[in-house]
Design an enzyme around this catalytic site. Structure first.
Site, short mmCIF file in Angstrom:
data_model
loop_
_atom_site.label_atom_id
_atom_site.label_comp_id
_atom_site.label_asym_id
_atom_site.label_seq_id
_atom_site.Cartn_x
_atom_site.Cartn_y
_atom_site.Cartn_z
CG PHE A 126 -1.77 1.08 1.54
CD1 PHE A 126 -2.99 1.19 0.87
CD2 PHE A 126 -1.46 2.04 2.49
CE1 PHE A 126 -3.87 2.24 1.15
CE2 PHE A 126 -2.33 3.09 2.78
CZ PHE A 126 -3.54 3.18 2.11
CG LEU A 128 -1.73 7.56 1.80
CD1 LEU A 128 -2.63 8.08 0.68
CD2 LEU A 128 -2.59 7.29 3.06
CB SER A 129 3.50 7.84 3.35
OG SER A 129 2.57 7.44 4.32
N GLY A 134 3.19 12.81 5.04
CA GLY A 134 3.04 11.72 6.01
C GLY A 134 1.67 11.82 6.66
CB SER A 135 0.52 13.47 9.80
OG SER A 135 1.20 12.67 10.74
CD GLN A 342 13.06 -0.04 35.13
OE1 GLN A 342 13.36 0.34 34.00
NE2 GLN A 342 13.79 0.28 36.20
CD GLU A 369 -1.85 0.30 8.50
OE1 GLU A 369 -3.05 0.30 8.79
OE2 GLU A 369 -1.31 -0.64 7.85
CB THR A 371 1.23 9.75 14.54
OG1 THR A 371 0.31 10.83 14.32
CG2 THR A 371 2.34 9.83 13.50
CD GLU A 373 1.41 12.29 18.34
OE1 GLU A 373 1.56 11.45 17.44
OE2 GLU A 373 2.04 12.23 19.43
N1 CAA Z 1 -13.61 7.15 5.76
C1 CAA Z 1 -14.25 7.73 4.70
N2 CAA Z 1 -13.96 8.99 4.30
C2 CAA Z 1 -13.03 9.67 4.97
C3 CAA Z 1 -12.34 9.11 6.07
C4 CAA Z 1 -12.65 7.80 6.47
N3 CAA Z 1 -12.04 7.20 7.50
N4 CAA Z 1 -11.46 10.04 6.54
C5 CAA Z 1 -11.60 11.13 5.75
N5 CAA Z 1 -12.55 10.90 4.82
C6 CAA Z 1 -13.04 11.82 3.78
C7 CAA Z 1 -13.66 13.05 4.41
O1 CAA Z 1 -15.03 12.83 4.72
C8 CAA Z 1 -13.49 14.07 3.30
O2 CAA Z 1 -14.48 13.83 2.31
P1 CAA Z 1 -15.24 15.03 1.55
O3 CAA Z 1 -14.29 15.42 0.47
O4 CAA Z 1 -16.47 14.42 1.06
O5 CAA Z 1 -15.46 16.12 2.55
C9 CAA Z 1 -12.14 13.69 2.71
O6 CAA Z 1 -11.93 12.32 3.04
C10 CAA Z 1 -11.02 14.51 3.25
O7 CAA Z 1 -11.02 14.29 4.67
P2 CAA Z 1 -10.41 15.32 5.70
O8 CAA Z 1 -10.86 16.71 5.33
O9 CAA Z 1 -10.71 14.82 7.06
O10 CAA Z 1 -8.87 15.19 5.33
P3 CAA Z 1 -7.60 15.78 6.04
O11 CAA Z 1 -6.67 16.24 4.98
O12 CAA Z 1 -7.98 16.72 7.12
O13 CAA Z 1 -6.91 14.45 6.66
C11 CAA Z 1 -6.46 12.81 8.31
C12 CAA Z 1 -7.50 13.66 7.59
C13 CAA Z 1 -7.26 11.97 9.30
C14 CAA Z 1 -5.44 13.64 9.06
C15 CAA Z 1 -5.76 11.87 7.28
O14 CAA Z 1 -4.92 12.62 6.42
C16 CAA Z 1 -4.94 10.79 7.94
O15 CAA Z 1 -5.48 9.76 8.35
N6 CAA Z 1 -3.59 10.95 8.00
C17 CAA Z 1 -2.70 9.87 8.41
C18 CAA Z 1 -2.26 9.10 7.19
C19 CAA Z 1 -1.88 7.68 7.50
O16 CAA Z 1 -2.49 7.02 8.33
N7 CAA Z 1 -0.89 7.18 6.79
C20 CAA Z 1 -0.45 5.84 6.94
C21 CAA Z 1 0.11 5.35 5.65
S1 CAA Z 1 0.27 3.60 5.49
C22 CAA Z 1 1.59 3.15 6.48
O17 CAA Z 1 1.67 3.57 7.57
C23 CAA Z 1 2.65 2.24 6.01
C24 CAA Z 1 2.30 0.82 6.05
O18 CAA Z 1 2.33 0.20 5.00
C25 CAA Z 1 2.06 0.11 7.32
#
Ligand code: CAA
Length: 386
Positions: A126, A128-129, A134-135, A342, A369, A371, A373
């Protein structure tokens, strides 16, 4: 697993037993060496595939086991008690790319990619980042431009788990234009395979923990993807990624519970064997209180995770629930492994015992997936979403 919310069904007990036996036989003897050498063992993918563990939640019609979420998470926890690197490979594959193909893929895409993934013939990843996203995942920059009957992708993805081995990578890229930026709605999802011209694997990260899980950058340089590799609709890729991470976070929570459970068991065993001041240290209240708090945190994290899994299996929206489960489980894993070190004292700080690996592996669960925060942001936003 020491404790469950409700009695496990016969099928759940069987799958749990299968995972436990497999982990003890095929993983435990090698984990320390794989961690030391940052070695990903490719034969594991085939073996896990033969057990059906790479198609756990995929329906039988697509060659999967068709299990529910809770059963899948129980198996994942068992694997994570032995090796968190193997657990993350399973979690990413089962929760993210396969579920995305199942939910939004065409029948042709399911035939070509999902079925072999369910059989364990193709491993999923997957993407995405990015280095600068990142966040704030919606700020990603990888650009996809439609050119005739293919999409041309340029950009770099980062922190891709199983990235050196991933054979089917669901990658998110911008499909809006510089003149018409659409934020989160300007992102689409693509099915990327390493054979595409312009695809290359970049830097492999030298990590503190999860060392047997390869984490890499991926470079797309004028990479041409046939148009039929678009997943779902143009502009919906970010929404798909977020919805999938709601599932993925349950997998990371199960991994965290497994790490914490292992640390608890190892610390309890050590405290019964280790003598100081003429008695086993488990007889000292200072140690008993630590073990009691550790056991309580493991049980609470598992209980919340199982509640979230049941809600998902009932078809309920789990955005807040999965963020809560991941937050509690990952922070519990970090806390419990810290207490375990510990209790081991100096012996916890050296590599003679696996507890220091658990401590290193736990840390990333508070980071990837989303943080801790970000989980708190998701939880707090949901309080106002009704
Ligand atoms: N389900 C459905 N829709 C969602 C959703 C969800 N869980 N979260 C957001 N949306 C939708 C919103 O409703 C919005 O839709 P509209 O356009 O209709 O309004 C749209 O997505 C945008 O949402 P936000 O305005 O909330 O978006 P944002 O830019 O403020 O970001 C965030 C929200 C929660 C901070 C998000 O960016 C986030 O989760 N960030 C962390 C990213 C992450 O987890 N990355 C991990 C990558 S994978 C990895 O770690 C590596 C690995 O392989 C293990």
């Amino acid at each position: 697993m020491a404790w469950a919310l409700t009695p496990l069904t016969e099928e759940q007990q069987e799958i749990q037993h299968l995972a436990r036996e497999f982990a003890a036989r095929e993983i435990a003897p090698y984990s320390a060496a794989w961690d030391r050498d940052a070695h990903f063992e490719p034969s594991l993918v085939q073996k896990l595939g033969e057990l059906g563990f790479l198609g756990m939640m995929i329906p039988e019609q697509y060659d999967g086991l068709g299990l529910d979420t809770l059963t899948y998470l129980i198996a994942l926890e068992e694997i994570a008690t032995v090796d968190a690197s193997v657990a993350v490979m399973l979690s990413v594959h089962n929760s993210l790319p396969t579920q995305m193909l199942l939910r939004w893929g065409t029948e042709e895409q399911k035939e070509r990619f999902l079925k072999p993934m369910a059989r364990g013939e193709l491993l999923g990843a997957f993407a995405l980042s990015e280095p600068e996203a990142g966040s704030d995942a919606a700020s990603l920059r990888t650009q996809a431009v439609l050119d005739g009957d293919s999409w041309v992708l340029n950009g770099t993805k980062a922190w891709v788990s199983s990235g050196t081995k991933g054979e089917v990578i669901i990658a998110m890229a911008r499909t809006d234009t510089p003149d018409d930026r659409r934020g989160a709605r300007g992102i689409s999802a693509f099915i990327v395979t390493p054979d595409l011209p312009g695809f290359s694997v970049g830097k492999k990260e030298d990590k503190m923990g999860l060392r047997a899980s390869p984490t890499v950058q991926l470079h797309f340089s004028d990479m041409r993807i046939p148009a039929d590799r678009l997943l779902g609709h143009v502009g919906s890729g970010f929404i798909y990624a977020m919805q999938s991470l709601d599932n993925g976070r349950l997998g990371i929570a199960a991994q965290s519970v497994g790490i914490a459970e292992a640390a608890l068991r190892q610390a309890a065993t050590y405290a019964a064997e280790r003598k100081q001041f003429g008695r086993p240290i488990k007889e000292f209240q200072a140690i008993q209180f630590k073990l009691a708090d550790m056991a309580t945190r493991v049980a609470s994290a598992r209980a919340l995770l199982h509640l979230a899994a049941r809600a998902k299996d009932r078809g309920e929206k789990i955005r807040q629930f999965s963020a809560m489960a991941k937050l509690l489980a990952s922070e519990s894993a970090m806390w419990v492994t810290t207490q375990a070190i510990q209790i081991f004292g100096g012996y916890g700080y050296i590599k003679d015992y696996p507890v220091e690996r658990l401590f290193r592996d736990a840390k990333v669960t508070e980071i990837y997936e989303g943080t801790s925060e970000i989980q708190r942001i998701v939880i707090a936003r949901e309080l106002y979403s009704h």
